[in-house]
Design an enzyme around this catalytic site. Structure first.
Site, short mmCIF file in Angstrom:
data_model
loop_
_atom_site.label_atom_id
_atom_site.label_comp_id
_atom_site.label_asym_id
_atom_site.label_seq_id
_atom_site.Cartn_x
_atom_site.Cartn_y
_atom_site.Cartn_z
CB SER A 183 -41.99 -67.58 13.82
OG SER A 183 -41.26 -68.74 13.49
CE LYS A 207 -41.70 -68.85 10.33
NZ LYS A 207 -41.97 -70.10 11.07
CE1 TYR A 240 -38.58 -68.78 7.47
CE2 TYR A 240 -36.50 -69.91 7.87
CZ TYR A 240 -37.81 -69.65 8.23
OH TYR A 240 -38.35 -70.25 9.33
CE1 TYR A 252 -43.74 -71.07 15.71
CE2 TYR A 252 -43.49 -70.70 18.06
CZ TYR A 252 -43.10 -70.46 16.77
OH TYR A 252 -42.06 -69.61 16.52
CB VAL A 269 -37.89 -69.68 18.68
CG1 VAL A 269 -38.95 -70.69 18.28
CG2 VAL A 269 -36.99 -69.30 17.51
#
Length: 320
Positions: free
Chosen positions: A76, A79, A204, A256, A274
Site C-alpha cells: 500500500s 498508493k 494495481y 489505515y 502489509v
C-alpha cells in the site's frame, strides 16, 4: 529548500547514530506480539522478527540500524506514488471525480461504504478501492505501458534504476485477489472504472509488488520532505501542490484506520504496507524508511510504529 544541514540537524544525526541501535533493539521485542500478513500467501514467508530503519537527510547523510537491507514489497505504500503520478497525468479535477478526500474509519479492504454512501466512489486513494480507481487513471496504452511508467517513476524517486517487481508476490496477489476483484467490478458497474477490470487490476498488483529496501523508501520520502524536489539532484520530480495533497492523505489515511492514533503518537505523514514497510518523513529535514513484517491488528508494522513513537517523542518531531 537548502540542502545544507543546519548545525542542530548534524548534531541530531550524531545523536541518532548513537541511540538508534538501542531503540531498534527495544522496539524489536514488540515483533512477537504481531503477525506476518498471510492473506497474500507469499508475504507469509517474511521474517517475523525483523526490524530495520534508514534515515537520510538533504545532504545525503544517512543513519541505519537493524535489518535495513531486507527486501520487501511496497504494497500500500505504492498508493501514495501512483496517486502522485495520476495527478501529474490527469490533474486534480479528474482524479477527485473518481475518488474522495476523506478517511473511512473502515478496514483498508472494506467495500461497506461503496454501497452505503452516494456517490459510489472510494472515500480516498489510499484504501484498496481508491487505489484501484487511481490505477485506472495512470496514462498509457494498456497495462504494460502503464506499469512501465509507474516503475520508471518509482525508480526516479528512489534514485535506484534497479527497482523491479517481485514476480512471486505479484502472482500470489493476483491469485488471492477475490475481494479486490469484487471491488473493481463494483466500481466498473458504477462507472468509476473504465476499460477492462483485469487490465486495471494488473497495474494495481504490479505496483504493489515492487520490491524495495528501507534505503529506497527513505529516498522516496526525501523527495516528499522537500516538496517534490530531489534535494540530492535539485531536480523537480513532482509539483509542490500535488505533494501537499499526498502528505495530507498520509496524515489522515496513511496508517489505515489507526491514522488518528498515529497522528497523536507520532505526528508525521506516513504510509504503511502489509509487507511491513512504513514510509515517513520529517518535512524539510529527513526521509525515513522502515521495515518490520510483524503487523498489529490494524495492518501496520507493530515494531515499526513503536520505533517511530520513540523517535518522534524523543526528538520532538511531531508536526503538532
Amino acid at each position: 529548500m537548502s540542502s545544507t544541514n543546519l548545525p542542530h540537524q548534524s548534531e541530531e544525526l550524531e545523536r541518532l547514530r548513537a541511540l538508534l541501535p538501542g531503540w531498534v533493539k527495544t522496539s524489536k521485542t514488540m515483533c512477537q506480539a504481531g503477525k506476518v500478513a498471510s492473506y497474500i500467501p507469499e508475504l507469509s514467508k517474511a521474517p517475523a522478527d525483523a526490524l530495520g530503519i534508514h534515515v537520510i537527510d538533504f545532504s545525503g547523510n544517512s543513519v541505519t540500524a537493524g535489518d535495513c537491507g531486507l527486501s520487501f514489497t511496497m504494497q500500500s505504500i505504492s498508493k501514495v506514488f501512483t496517486l502522485l503520478l495520476a495527478l501529474i497525468d490527469r490533474g486534480p479535477e479528474i482524479v477527485f471525480d473518481k475518488v474522495g478526500m476523506e478517511p473511512t474509519g473502515d478496514n483498508f479492504n472494506s467495500m461497506l461504504k461503496l454501497e452505503l454512501v452516494q456517490p459510489s466512489i472510494p472515500f480516498n486513494p489510499l484504501i484498496n478501492a481508491g487505489a484501484i480507481a487511481i490505477s485506472s487513471l495512470i496514462g498509457g496504452d494498456g497495462p504494460e505501458e502503464k506499469s512501465e511508467r509507474v516503475l520508471r517513476f518509482f525508480r526516479r524517486l528512489a534514485g535506484n534504476p534497479e527497482l523491479a517487481y517481485d514476480l512471486d508476490v505479484y502472482r500470489s496477489e493476483a491469485l488471492s485477489a477475490d475481494l479486490n476483484r469484487s471491488m473493481a467490478y463494483f466500481l466498473k458497474d458504477k462507472g468509476v472504472l473504465k476499460g477492462k477490470v483485469d487490465d486495471v487490476l494488473d497495474v494495481y498488483f504490479r505496483h504493489c509488488s515492487i520490491a524495495v529496501t528501507c534505503s529506497d523508501l527513505s529516498r522516496m520520502a526525501l523527495v516528499l520532505a522537500n516538496d517534490g524536489t530531489d534535494p540530492l539532484s535539485g531536480e523537480v520530480l513532482i509539483p509542490r501542490r500535488y505533494v501537499q495533497i499526498a502528505k495530507t492523505f498520509m496524515v489522515t489515511c496513511g496508517m489505515y484506520n489507526a491514522s488518528g492514533q498515529f497522528a497523536i503518537e507520532v505526528g508525521l505523514p506516513a504510509k504503511s504496507g502489509v509487507a511491513g514497510g512504513i514510509l515517513t518523513l520529517v518535512p524539510g529535514r529527513y526521509g525515513i524508511g522502515i521495515v518490520g513484517p510483524s503487523l498489529n491488528p490494524k495492518g501496520n508494522s507493530i515494531a515499526g510504529v513503536h520505533l517511530l513513537e520513540t523517535l518522534s517523542q524523543s526528538l520532538d518531531w511531531s508536526l503538532f
